[in-house]
Design an enzyme around this catalytic site. Structure first.
Site, PDB file in Angstrom:
ATOM      1  N   TYR A   1      12.349 -28.016  77.646  1.00  0.00           N
ATOM      2  CA  TYR A   1      12.734 -26.638  77.334  1.00  0.00           C
ATOM      3  C   TYR A   1      11.520 -25.713  77.253  1.00  0.00           C
ATOM      4  O   TYR A   1      11.567 -24.575  77.719  1.00  0.00           O
ATOM      5  CB  TYR A   1      13.533 -26.587  76.025  1.00  0.00           C
ATOM      6  CG  TYR A   1      14.901 -27.217  76.158  1.00  0.00           C
ATOM      7  CD1 TYR A   1      15.844 -26.674  77.028  1.00  0.00           C
ATOM      8  CD2 TYR A   1      15.245 -28.361  75.446  1.00  0.00           C
ATOM      9  CE1 TYR A   1      17.099 -27.257  77.171  1.00  0.00           C
ATOM     10  CE2 TYR A   1      16.495 -28.941  75.585  1.00  0.00           C
ATOM     11  CZ  TYR A   1      17.405 -28.384  76.447  1.00  0.00           C
ATOM     12  OH  TYR A   1      18.644 -28.955  76.599  1.00  0.00           O
TER      13      TYR A   1
ATOM     14  N   ARG B   1      24.089 -29.698  73.708  1.00  0.00           N
ATOM     15  CA  ARG B   1      23.799 -30.941  74.427  1.00  0.00           C
ATOM     16  C   ARG B   1      23.642 -30.633  75.900  1.00  0.00           C
ATOM     17  O   ARG B   1      24.304 -29.735  76.428  1.00  0.00           O
ATOM     18  CB  ARG B   1      24.953 -31.941  74.256  1.00  0.00           C
ATOM     19  CG  ARG B   1      25.133 -32.437  72.854  1.00  0.00           C
ATOM     20  CD  ARG B   1      26.306 -33.401  72.784  1.00  0.00           C
ATOM     21  NE  ARG B   1      26.392 -34.024  71.481  1.00  0.00           N
ATOM     22  CZ  ARG B   1      26.941 -33.455  70.421  1.00  0.00           C
ATOM     23  NH1 ARG B   1      27.465 -32.245  70.514  1.00  0.00           N
ATOM     24  NH2 ARG B   1      26.978 -34.075  69.272  1.00  0.00           N
ATOM     25  N   LEU B   2      22.780 -31.404  76.550  1.00  0.00           N
ATOM     26  CA  LEU B   2      22.594 -31.250  78.001  1.00  0.00           C
ATOM     27  C   LEU B   2      22.130 -32.599  78.508  1.00  0.00           C
ATOM     28  O   LEU B   2      21.171 -33.170  77.981  1.00  0.00           O
ATOM     29  CB  LEU B   2      21.562 -30.138  78.271  1.00  0.00           C
ATOM     30  CG  LEU B   2      21.332 -29.711  79.735  1.00  0.00           C
ATOM     31  CD1 LEU B   2      20.928 -28.238  79.805  1.00  0.00           C
ATOM     32  CD2 LEU B   2      20.288 -30.565  80.420  1.00  0.00           C
TER      33      LEU B   2
ATOM     34  N   LYS C   1      34.233 -37.374  72.431  1.00  0.00           N
ATOM     35  CA  LYS C   1      34.373 -36.197  71.563  1.00  0.00           C
ATOM     36  C   LYS C   1      34.514 -34.867  72.293  1.00  0.00           C
ATOM     37  O   LYS C   1      35.052 -33.902  71.743  1.00  0.00           O
ATOM     38  CB  LYS C   1      33.157 -36.113  70.616  1.00  0.00           C
ATOM     39  CG  LYS C   1      33.345 -36.886  69.322  1.00  0.00           C
ATOM     40  CD  LYS C   1      32.554 -36.241  68.194  1.00  0.00           C
ATOM     41  CE  LYS C   1      33.208 -34.984  67.653  1.00  0.00           C
ATOM     42  NZ  LYS C   1      32.287 -33.996  67.138  1.00  0.00           N
TER      43      LYS C   1
ATOM     44  N   ARG D   1      16.990  -2.507  59.571  1.00  0.00           N
ATOM     45  CA  ARG D   1      17.618  -1.350  60.219  1.00  0.00           C
ATOM     46  C   ARG D   1      17.728  -1.539  61.726  1.00  0.00           C
ATOM     47  O   ARG D   1      18.558  -0.934  62.374  1.00  0.00           O
ATOM     48  CB  ARG D   1      16.848  -0.059  59.880  1.00  0.00           C
ATOM     49  CG  ARG D   1      17.390   0.620  58.625  1.00  0.00           C
ATOM     50  CD  ARG D   1      16.774   1.982  58.394  1.00  0.00           C
ATOM     51  NE  ARG D   1      15.479   1.892  57.712  1.00  0.00           N
ATOM     52  CZ  ARG D   1      14.321   2.187  58.273  1.00  0.00           C
ATOM     53  NH1 ARG D   1      14.261   2.589  59.522  1.00  0.00           N
ATOM     54  NH2 ARG D   1      13.209   2.077  57.580  1.00  0.00           N
TER      55      ARG D   1
ATOM     56  N   GLY E   1      15.730 -37.305  89.251  1.00  0.00           N
ATOM     57  CA  GLY E   1      14.732 -36.884  90.228  1.00  0.00           C
ATOM     58  C   GLY E   1      15.188 -35.803  91.194  1.00  0.00           C
ATOM     59  O   GLY E   1      14.462 -35.439  92.109  1.00  0.00           O
TER      60      GLY E   1
ATOM     61  N   GLY F   1      18.740 -31.406  85.910  1.00  0.00           N
ATOM     62  CA  GLY F   1      18.544 -30.877  84.556  1.00  0.00           C
ATOM     63  C   GLY F   1      18.272 -29.385  84.574  1.00  0.00           C
ATOM     64  O   GLY F   1      18.852 -28.629  83.804  1.00  0.00           O
TER      65      GLY F   1
ATOM     66  N   GLY G   1      16.316 -32.783  90.093  1.00  0.00           N
ATOM     67  CA  GLY G   1      16.249 -31.465  89.451  1.00  0.00           C
ATOM     68  C   GLY G   1      17.593 -30.983  88.937  1.00  0.00           C
ATOM     69  O   GLY G   1      17.825 -29.781  88.826  1.00  0.00           O
TER      70      GLY G   1
ATOM     71  N   PRO H   1      21.499  -5.958  64.212  1.00  0.00           N
ATOM     72  CA  PRO H   1      22.940  -5.700  64.186  1.00  0.00           C
ATOM     73  C   PRO H   1      23.436  -5.745  62.748  1.00  0.00           C
ATOM     74  O   PRO H   1      22.761  -6.283  61.876  1.00  0.00           O
ATOM     75  CB  PRO H   1      23.528  -6.875  64.983  1.00  0.00           C
ATOM     76  CG  PRO H   1      22.391  -7.515  65.679  1.00  0.00           C
ATOM     77  CD  PRO H   1      21.158  -7.179  64.932  1.00  0.00           C
TER      78      PRO H   1
END
Lengths: 173, 94
Positions: A143, A94-95, A34, A79, A103, A107, A105, A82
C-alpha cells in the site's frame, strides 16, 4: 502482462469461491464462509476479479464505510471539517489475489478497482480518504508503494486522500 | 418533532441467550455488574457495539490526528505507481 483482461463485479453465488486460494487462510476463509453473509447484512460490499465470461475468482476485495473522528479538536480546524467533526472515508478491509494469478499484477488492479469504485461513490456521498488495514508488513509495503500513508502510531492502518486518488484517475483520462 | 420511531416496539420483548464462562470470568462480570449497575446482557451489548463501532471508525489524537489532517489538507500528487495502476486497470477492463 498488459494483455491481461479482467472483469470486476459484485460477488455472486455463481463465482467459484471453493477454488480460491490466496495463501492466507484468513482471507480464503472469509471469502468462503463470511463474505456472502456480510453482503446480505449490508456490512460490507465484496467485489471479485474474474476473467471475462468465467466464474474463476482471480482476486477479491471488500469495501465498507468508515469514519475518522478526533479527540480535542481545535476550533480553527473543526470549522473546516464536515459537521459532527467526522471525516467520512471508505475502508478496503480485505484484498487478496489467487496464487494461480501470482506475478500478473492482479493486486494492483484490485486496488485500482477499489479506489475507482470509491471515487464513483464520492460523487454522490462525501468521502475524503481511503483507509486500508494491512494484514502484515508485506501488505503495508504494497500500500505504501501506491502512496498510502501509515497512521503514525498504528502503521498497519494506512490512508490515501481521495484528492490524490482522483488526480491519479484524471491522469488516465 | 412529535413523531416517535416505533421500530423497537415491533421487536420481541426479549430472547434467551445462554453462555458458558469460566468461574474467573463470571466473577469479573459480576464485579463489573456491581460497579456499573448494568446487567450482564447490557455489558455484553456494550462490548459488542464497541467491536462493531471500532471496525467502522477510528478516533485519532496527537500526532496521528496532526498527520492525518495535514494529509487531507495538502493531498500529495499521485505517485507513478498509482497512476500506472489506473492505466493498467483501464486497459484490463476495456
Amino acid at each position: 502482462m498488459d494483455s491481461l483482461r479482467l472483469e470486476f463485479e459484485p460477488l455472486e453465488r455463481c463465482h467459484d469461491r471453493a477454488a480460491f486460494s490466496s495463501g492466507a487462510p484468513a482471507l480464503d476463509d472469509y471469502l468462503k464462509t463470511k463474505a456472502g453473509q456480510d453482503v446480505r447484512r449490508g456490512v460490507a460490499r465484496v467485489f471479485v476479479a474474474v476473467p471475462p465470461g468465467k466464474n474463476e475468482i482471480a482476486g477479491y476485495y471488500t469495501l465498507g464505510s468508515f469514519a475518522i473522528t478526533f479527540d480535542e479538536m481545535p476550533t480553527d480546524i473543526a470549522r473546516k471539517l464536515p459537521p459532527y467533526g467526522e471525516i467520512p472515508a471508505a475502508l478496503i478491509g480485505r484484498l487478496a489475489r489467487d496464487l494461480r494469478w501470482k506475478g500478473k499484477g492482479v493486486g494492483e488492479l484490485l486496488l485500482a478497482d477499489a479506489i475507482n469504485r470509491t471515487i464513483d461513490a464520492a460523487r454522490r456521498l462525501a468521502i475524503f480518504a481511503i483507509v486500508v488495514d494491512a494484514k502484515d508488513e508485506a501488505a503495508a509495503d504494497f500500500y505504501r508503494s501506491f502512496g498510502f500513508k501509515p497512521q503514525v502510531t498504528r502503521p498497519m492502518r494506512l490512508f490515501l486522500p481521495l484528492a490524490t486518488a482522483s488526480a491519479a484517475k484524471r491522469n488516465v483520462g | 418533532m412529535g413523531f416517535v420511531r416505533t421500530t423497537k416496539l415491533r421487536e420481541r420483548l426479549t430472547e434467551r441467550m445462554e453462555l458458558r464462562v469460566r468461574p474467573s470470568a463470571k466473577r469479573t462480570i459480576r464485579r463489573a455488574m456491581a460497579l456499573s449497575g448494568k446487567s450482564a446482557a447490557d455489558l455484553a451489548l456494550d462490548a459488542a457495539l464497541r467491536v462493531l463501532d471500532e471496525s467502522q471508525r477510528v478516533r485519532l489524537s496527537g500526532e496521528d490526528r496532526k498527520a492525518f489532517l495535514d494529509l487531507i489538507a495538502r493531498p500529495p500528487a499521485p505517485n507513478a505507481r498509482l497512476k500506472r495502476a489506473f492505466r493498467r486497470h483501464a486497459a484490463a477492463t476495456r
